[in-house]
Scaffold this active site. Structure first.
Site, mmCIF file in Angstrom:
data_model
loop_
_atom_site.group_PDB
_atom_site.id
_atom_site.type_symbol
_atom_site.label_atom_id
_atom_site.label_comp_id
_atom_site.label_asym_id
_atom_site.label_seq_id
_atom_site.Cartn_x
_atom_site.Cartn_y
_atom_site.Cartn_z
ATOM 1 N N GLY A 121 0.805 -1.218 0.000
ATOM 2 C CA GLY A 121 0.000 0.000 0.000
ATOM 3 C C GLY A 121 0.834 1.261 0.000
ATOM 4 O O GLY A 121 0.497 2.254 -0.647
ATOM 5 N N ASN A 122 1.984 1.259 0.701
ATOM 6 C CA ASN A 122 2.830 2.451 0.768
ATOM 7 C C ASN A 122 3.463 2.782 -0.576
ATOM 8 O O ASN A 122 3.868 3.920 -0.810
ATOM 9 C CB ASN A 122 3.925 2.256 1.824
ATOM 10 C CG ASN A 122 3.382 2.356 3.237
ATOM 11 O OD1 ASN A 122 2.677 3.297 3.559
ATOM 12 N ND2 ASN A 122 3.706 1.386 4.070
ATOM 13 N N LYS A 140 -1.243 -2.058 14.558
ATOM 14 C CA LYS A 140 -1.108 -1.864 13.115
ATOM 15 C C LYS A 140 -1.291 -0.384 12.751
ATOM 16 O O LYS A 140 -2.389 0.175 12.910
ATOM 17 C CB LYS A 140 -2.156 -2.706 12.385
ATOM 18 C CG LYS A 140 -2.186 -2.535 10.879
ATOM 19 C CD LYS A 140 -1.006 -3.216 10.217
ATOM 20 C CE LYS A 140 -1.152 -3.205 8.694
ATOM 21 N NZ LYS A 140 0.010 -3.830 8.035
ATOM 22 N N LYS A 178 -1.407 -7.402 5.182
ATOM 23 C CA LYS A 178 -1.567 -7.806 3.777
ATOM 24 C C LYS A 178 -0.736 -9.018 3.407
ATOM 25 O O LYS A 178 -1.189 -9.908 2.677
ATOM 26 C CB LYS A 178 -1.226 -6.607 2.885
ATOM 27 C CG LYS A 178 -1.127 -6.883 1.406
ATOM 28 C CD LYS A 178 0.318 -7.090 0.928
ATOM 29 C CE LYS A 178 1.190 -5.906 1.237
ATOM 30 N NZ LYS A 178 2.617 -6.130 0.861
ATOM 31 N N LYS A 195 7.413 -10.359 6.215
ATOM 32 C CA LYS A 195 7.532 -10.961 4.890
ATOM 33 C C LYS A 195 8.276 -12.301 4.973
ATOM 34 O O LYS A 195 7.877 -13.288 4.352
ATOM 35 C CB LYS A 195 8.253 -10.010 3.936
ATOM 36 C CG LYS A 195 7.425 -8.802 3.524
ATOM 37 C CD LYS A 195 8.216 -7.884 2.619
ATOM 38 C CE LYS A 195 7.346 -6.828 1.976
ATOM 39 N NZ LYS A 195 6.394 -6.175 2.837
#
Length: 305
Positions: free
Chosen positions: A10-11, A118, A202, A264
């Site tokens: 998103g960033n 978050k 995400k 990740k």
């Protein structure tokens, strides 16, 4: 050919819808390269900045985060559909691209609901954040030296409500956009599903979708070509691959920052362990084709490379 899930951050999508559309034009070219080679593609995307902006804009309506996430899935999905479809048409490729508004099942007893961590929304100064916290009651924290952001619960994904629909669409040859923003968090009840206030990571939802939709590869995008250990030191080492045991050992040593690379890596480990010959890749989208053959990115694997 392979079935690949690509997780867009998103960033990386900019701070406005105009910036987002331009960023997605670039991403669509790299994604189209994979499609042109015959790979099946699922796309997920983040929404941390976007869901916060939507929530701020709708604050007078007291709009729940569930609805804000659904809105972000709609407009980010539209931009992805539009830019990717146009790029494919330029190449003479007739394929349908569509977004699925996706609900993700979480455990309502998840500890995240007691401890929101978050970050979402825009960055604020300390004084701006304190005024918001006093006026509205939302908690704010300092985020990576860039300012203060609101924090919300981020429960772990358990299941994906629309997983069978995604599989049907893939089997029909369509390109699917799903679990946008991590998906809309819901709990299962006797009468169906009920939304919960929070934002799911995400990458975690992307890993769950990749697992449930039988992907061969999961591709998580970063601003670097490869994961590194001893990052920023004289003995920095860029890794072309990691066995899951190596990845977990490095994580235990504190090699990966909790707010960026660690989620990740752990998501990649979980996906690699979820089925035979499944591999997770962390790297840049521009070199996705190279990454699939080990020439770029960091591959996380549990069996053979």
């Amino acid at each position: 050919m392979s079935r690949i899930l690509i997780a867009l951050g998103g960033n990386a999508l900019g701070n406005s819808w105009k910036e987002q559309k331009e960023a997605l034009k670039e991403a669509s070219r790299s994604i189209s390269d994979l499609i042109e080679k015959g790979h099946e593609v699922i796309i997920s995307h983040g929404n941390g900045p976007q869901v916060g902006m939507i929530h701020d804009a709708m604050s007078k309506e007291e709009m729940p985060l569930t609805e804000c996430t659904a809105m972000s899935q709609g407009y980010i999905g539209y931009h992805l559909q539009n830019t990717l479809k146009n790029e494919l048409l330029k190449r003479g490729i007739e394929r349908e691209v569509l977004s699925v508004v996706t609900q993700v099942v979480v455990d309502e007893k998840d500890e995240a609901f007691k401890n929101p961590q978050k970050p979402i929304g825009r960055f604020m100064t300390y004084d701006e954040a304190k005024a918001q916290e006093d006026a509205i009651g939302y908690p704010f924290v300092e985020d990576s030296g860039r300012g203060y952001r609101r924090v919300v619960p981020s429960p772990k994904p358990v299941d994906i409500v629309e997983k069978e629909s995604v599989k049907v669409l893939l089997s029909a040859g369509h390109i699917v956009i799903s679990v946008g923003g991590g998906g809309i968090p819901v709990k299962k009840t006797q009468s169906g599903y009920e939304g919960l206030e929070g934002v799911i990571d995400k990458d975690l939802s992307s890993g769950k979708l990749a697992e449930l939709s039988d992907c061969d590869f999961m591709f998580m995008l970063t601003g670097v070509d490869r994961v590194a250990i001893n990052f920023g030191k004289k003995n920095q080492e860029n890794l072309s691959s990691m066995h899951v045991e190596e990845a977990l050992r490095y994580a235990e040593e504190g090699q990966f920052p909790p707010g960026s690379m660690l989620p990740k890596v752990l998501t990649g480990v979980a996906f690699a362990q979820s089925g035979k010959d499944r591999k997770a890749i962390i790297g840049s989208l521009e070199r996705a084709n190279d990454a699939l053959v080990g020439k770029s990115g960091t591959i996380i694997y549990s069996s053979e490379k």
